[in-house]
Design an enzyme around this catalytic site. Structure first.
Site, mmCIF file in Angstrom:
data_model
loop_
_atom_site.group_PDB
_atom_site.id
_atom_site.type_symbol
_atom_site.label_atom_id
_atom_site.label_comp_id
_atom_site.label_asym_id
_atom_site.label_seq_id
_atom_site.Cartn_x
_atom_site.Cartn_y
_atom_site.Cartn_z
ATOM 1 N N SER A 229 66.055 45.337 81.039
ATOM 2 C CA SER A 229 65.652 44.471 79.976
ATOM 3 C C SER A 229 65.748 45.024 79.205
ATOM 4 O O SER A 229 64.805 46.527 78.600
ATOM 5 C CB SER A 229 65.176 43.610 81.054
ATOM 6 N N TYR B 96 58.014 43.513 87.046
ATOM 7 C CA TYR B 96 58.974 43.093 86.734
ATOM 8 C C TYR B 96 59.433 44.509 85.651
ATOM 9 O O TYR B 96 60.089 45.182 85.634
ATOM 10 C CB TYR B 96 59.574 41.719 85.856
#
Length: 253
Positions: A139, A152
């Site tokens: 990501s 995350y």
């Protein structure tokens, strides 16, 4: 139909929806045999049946909760010897550091990071035998810090490190790459938007992050995954393929 991946066996975790589903379609279009994975057994059966009908029964399905190490092992056993492992399954829940619980941290790390490591460890002998590829889905959060995304960001940043270590350890027989998307129009993003007090403003904020001023489609990221796993990318390993619309490039003044 093109056949770049004809007779190649692919496992894509988290492939009943979102990026994983789009990647499964792309690999099947290119002649691959794909193992469809998801947590919910009924959805796995439904998606596998749809894809098998569309692509001449070259899709097989297996349901496993990647928060369970026993089920991670069962998935690896079912997948068998592979040409490509795509670690795409992931979870995201907005939690600021002060509000994050031990369980939130544990679940995020287990699914986003530990499952990828354990599957790579279990499947690496077969990948070596077939000169295979591991594609981890990271990501832009692996490269930037975002408020409300402590677990995350940590999981995706560590996935980059895992990718590079695997590339070194498994060379020259296995390549390992990390595809790092920016905002993508998936159910994960839509659920995050819907949970905000002002979903319209939240959607606009997501669209404002990339300097291209839009979010990606799942297909755009799936094509990057396909490229990473393909012979066209044969001299890349240990590297990041950043497909983020420019979120990590900077800001337009």
């Amino acid at each position: 139909m093109a056949d770049k991946f004809a007779n190649r066996r692919i496992l894509i975790t988290g492939s009943t929806r979102g990026l994983g589903y789009a990647a499964a379609q792309e690999f099947l279009e290119q002649g691959a045999e794909v193992v469809i994975h998801g947590k919910d057994e009924s959805r796995v059966r439904k998606v596998t049946s749809e894809l098998a009908n569309a692509y001449r029964a070259r899709a097989r399905g297996f349901a496993a909760d990647l928060n369970s190490r026993t089920e991670q092992d069962r998935l690896a056993e079912f997948a068998g010897e592979l040409d490509v492992l795509v670690n795409c399954a992931g979870v995201y829940e907005e939690r600021f550091c002060a509000d994050a619980t031990e369980n939130h941290w544990k679940d995020t790390i287990e699914i986003n990071l530990t499952a990828a490591w354990r599957l790579a460890r279990a499947l690496s002998p077969g990948l070596k035998a077939r000169n295979g590829v591991i594609v981890n889905i990271g990501s832009d959060s692996a490269l930037l810090g975002f408020a409300g995304s402590v677990a995350y960001c940590a999981s995706k940043g560590a996935l980059v490190g895992l990718t590079r270590a695997l590339a070194v350890e498994l060379a020259p027989h296995v390549r390992a790459l990390c595809v790092c998307p920016g905002p993508v129009d998936t159910d994960m993003m839509r659920n995050s938007v819907a949970a905000q007090p002002d979903p319209v403003a939240a959607r606009r904020q997501w669209e404002s992050f990339p300097i291209l001023k839009r979010v990606a489609t799942p297909k755009e990221i799936a094509e990057a995954i396909l490229f990473a796993a393909s012979p066209t990318c044969s001299f890349q390993t240990g590297s990041l393929i950043v497909v983020d619309g420019g979120t990590t490039a900077g800001r337009i003044v």
